[in-house]
Design an enzyme around this catalytic site. Structure first.
Site, PDB file in Angstrom:
ATOM      1  N   GLY B 280     -62.379  38.193 -22.436  1.00  0.00           N
ATOM      2  CA  GLY B 280     -61.984  37.124 -23.694  1.00  0.00           C
ATOM      3  C   GLY B 280     -62.681  36.976 -25.034  1.00  0.00           C
ATOM      4  N   SER B 281     -62.575  35.975 -25.483  1.00  0.00           N
ATOM      5  CA  SER B 281     -63.222  35.393 -26.803  1.00  0.00           C
ATOM      6  C   SER B 281     -64.778  35.490 -26.881  1.00  0.00           C
ATOM      7  CB  SER B 281     -62.774  34.119 -27.291  1.00  0.00           C
ATOM      8  OG  SER B 281     -61.200  34.127 -27.179  1.00  0.00           O
ATOM      9  N   THR B 282     -65.353  35.574 -25.704  1.00  0.00           N
ATOM     10  CA  THR B 282     -67.074  35.546 -25.734  1.00  0.00           C
ATOM     11  C   THR B 282     -67.370  36.954 -26.430  1.00  0.00           C
ATOM     12  OG1 THR B 282     -66.725  36.407 -23.354  1.00  0.00           O
ATOM     13  CG2 THR B 282     -67.485  33.889 -23.708  1.00  0.00           C
TER      14      THR B 282
END
Lengths: 119, 571
Positions: B280-282
């Site tokens: 995801g956004s990491t």
């Protein structure tokens, strides 16, 4: 002639006895050494078990539980810590009445109290 | 004498007297010869005796040398943590066996035995004791108390054999790291398996990079989040950014390494190193870093994030939608998918792939464990993949891949492969990003914690910076909205990063305190904050004044606006 023969016999006998004593002594010491080695080995084994036990008893969760139960300690907060350099310098002590004031009016009282900083 | 002999020969007669004389002479000369030979022999011996006893001491030391006591040898070397705390060792334990031919009353013996060894079944033991054999195992590896109890029964036909047993004093704490060894002393998982030949061959302990104290803290905090949010599992990793040493590696649920054989397989699954997930956004950390490094964008650029992107049958929209023009720092701070996709398209598919490869995302995790995951990469790598990878979907990696790559981003741009063995002198890293890119990324990471989605991770005084990630887990027929993978990856202290911390919680459910949210900022970030606060004193990291001028200069960030003026994001 006979005297020297006796002397030789005496010497041979004496050497034999000495060698016998030495060899029994060596055998005894060797056994003692083996005993010591066995004992060292036993101690090493005990030490090994104790090390495992030490590690087992020092499990962090167990220590935390024990501390909670027996001690009045809380986890340390980094804001409780400070480096030595962060400690402010010792405040300057108040100027004590110096001897000059007491000994007599001959010295000028105005110069005396200002020298307290060095202490 | 020679003259005389010549005389007698010349006279021509042989007299008896001269004959006897000659014999005596020969005897005397032979005696003399023998005496000389013996004398020489004795002199040599005497000289040797003097030499050995007085002169020479090279070969004969004054004190007899005996071999030292045999050192305690175990079948497997110990495994210790970075401070020498014992994680695995081999202890001698008695194993109980029986010779059924010597057993007089098998039923009574079985009843007595199971009275002492309560985990055995009487019928089972009785059946063993009537077998027509001379040897049956009753129980392996008894405790000393059990040995004593069995001895006290005094049943003839029962015997003990001393065997070695692998013992893990810390139980489950580092079980995923050490792994475990089987009953016949072979490593079956973890370091025990990966370093099996080294552990068998060399008596010196294997020193891992794990710190038991930190491992405990991380495990406790991840477990707390799992309990709070009714999650199914979790991961916690702490890594030193300058050496790649993994100081803590937690995968929950875990198992007691002493009883590994009887634990369910799902507890033995190492999520941190073997499980591959769409993070995801990491991943926006790497998306932004590669864009800055390649020069595709600068921190002053921005993108229009008003409308979702529609491509093929997908719609890419924002979770924290701002519906306006966003600068690059804002895209990172608000975790805008739309902005990230546009950045990725400017970087280009080839560059994206090359950067991800240099960060190690495309290769199987290189770690001293047998349980390492291979990333799931898109084949072929199309533009749509470039777009989804920009916000962390479409490329599955292990959590340790992620922690290692974040270390590379924040430590000045050098990649150190993650390692589980303590390094006295860290190997030189490979440069992936420039120091400037790394510095810019540290500002951005700080911005997220200061005023973006990661505010719950802000441990006061420790300059935490990080990025949230909330990924929907893929299931049958697409992504499942309710099954999330919430993570937070952080570095601290950001003015000179020392550690990267990754916390990931698998399928958390929102609760009252989080207002129903189960996102990375609510689920994982608080754990990171507590880990930072608890580990800092252990490592002598002191809180600093976040408003000091040099800290503000290094980590503060001005947010550009489309009109060209500057707006301060924080303070």
């Amino acid at each position: 002639m006979r005297r020297s023969l006796l002397l030789w016999f005496g010497l041979v006998f004496g050497t034999a006895v000495t060698f016998f004593l030495i060899s029994t002594d060596v055998r005894r010491q060797r056994e003692e050494l083996a005993d010591l080695h066995r004992e060292i080995y036993r101690h090493q084994q005990a030490l090994h078990v104790l090390k495992a036990e030490w590690s087992y008893l020092n499990r962090p969760d167990r220590l935390a539980r024990l501390i909670e139960k027996h001690l009045e300690l809380t986890p340390i907060d980094a804001h409780h810590l400070a480096p030595l350099a962060a400690i402010p310098p010792r405040p300057r002590p108040l100027a004590e009445p110096t001897v000059g004031l007491v000994t007599g009016p001959a010295t000028t009282p105005t110069t005396a109290p200002t020298t307290g900083a060095g202490q | 004498m020679i003259a005389r002999r010549r005389q007698s020969v010349s006279r021509g007669k042989v007299s008896l007297v001269t004959g006897m004389e000659r014999a005596a002479q020969i005897a005397r000369s032979r005696l003399l010869f023998a005496a000389v030979v013996f004398a020489v022999g004795f002199v040599v011996m005497a000289a040797r005796v003097v030499d050995v006893a007085i002169l020479t001491d090279g070969n004969e030391p004054r004190l007899a040398r005996v071999p030292a006591a045999a050192p305690l040898a175990t079948g497997r070397a110990d495994i210790v943590d970075r401070n020498g705390v014992l994680l695995a060792t081999s202890l001698r334990a008695a194993s109980l066996y029986a010779d059924p031919t010597e057993i007089i009353d098998p039923a009574a013996a079985a009843a007595q035995l199971t009275g002492v060894l309560t985990d055995l079944k009487p019928a089972h033991i009785a059946a063993k004791l009537v077998q027509p054999k001379r040897f049956v195992w009753i129980k392996r590896h008894l405790t000393p108390a059990e040995t004593f109890a069995v001895n006290r029964l005094g049943i003839p036909g029962l015997h003990f054999q001393t065997e070695e047993r692998r013992v893990y004093p810390h139980g489950a704490l580092a079980a995923h790291v050490t792994g475990f060894a089987g009953v016949d002393d072979t490593g079956l998982a973890g370091l025990e398996k990966a370093l099996d030949s080294r552990i068998r061959g060399d008596q010196t302990p294997v020193r891992t990079s794990i710190d038991v104290r930190l491992q405990h803290i991380v495990r406790q905090e991840v477990q707390r989040q799992i309990d709070d949010f009714s999650a199914v599992g979790g991961v916690g990793v702490v890594m030193a950014v300058d050496s790649g040493e993994v100081h803590a590696l937690v995968s929950l649920p875990d198992f007691d390494a002493n009883r590994a054989e009887v634990t369910p397989p799902e507890a033995r699954f190492n999520r941190a190193t073997l499980g591959v997930y769409e993070m995801g956004s990491t991943f926006k950390i790497f998306n932004t870093a590669m864009a800055l490094e390649s020069g595709a964008v600068t921190l002053r650029d921005g993108y229009d994030a008003t409308k979702p992107i529609r491509i093929a049958r997908f719609t890419i929209s924002d979770y924290h939608a701002q519906k306006r023009w966003l600068s690059v720092p804002e895209i990172f701070m608000y975790s805008s998918n739309i902005g990230s996709v546009k950045i990725a398209l400017d970087v280009g598919t080839e560059d994206q792939r090359a950067f991800l490869a240099r960060l190690g995302f495309l290769d199987r995790l290189a770690l001293e464990l047998p349980e390492t995951g291979t990333p799931m990469t898109p084949r072929p790598w199309r533009q749509i993949n470039t777009m989804t990878i920009s916000y962390g979907h479409g490329l599955s990696v292990t959590p340790l891949h992620l922690a290692g790559a974040v270390s590379t981003v924040v430590n000045g741009g050098l990649r150190h492969a993650p390692t589980l063995l303590a390094q006295d002198t860290p190997a030189a890293g490979q440069r992936v990003f420039s120091a400037d890119t790394s510095k810019a990324m540290r500002r951005l990471l700080r911005l997220v914690v200061k005023s973006g989605t990661g505010r719950n991770a802000d441990a006061r005084g420790f300059l935490v910076g990080g990025k949230t990630g909330t990924a929907e887990k893929s299931g049958v027929g697409g992504y499942r909205r309710k099954a999330l993978l919430s993570s937070f990856v952080a570095a601290f202290p950001l003015n000179a990063p020392k550690f990267v911390i990754l916390v990931m919680v698998d399928e958390p459910k929102g609760n009252e305190r989080s207002h129903g949210y189960a996102t990375g900022g609510w689920v994982a970030a608080p754990a990171v904050k507590r880990i930072v606060a608890r580990m800092a004193p252990l490592y002598g990291i002191l809180p600093i004044d976040e408003n000091a001028p040099e800290i503000r200069r290094d980590l503060e960030m001005k947010l550009p606006t489309p009109k060209g003026g500057n707006r301060l994001a924080s303070f």
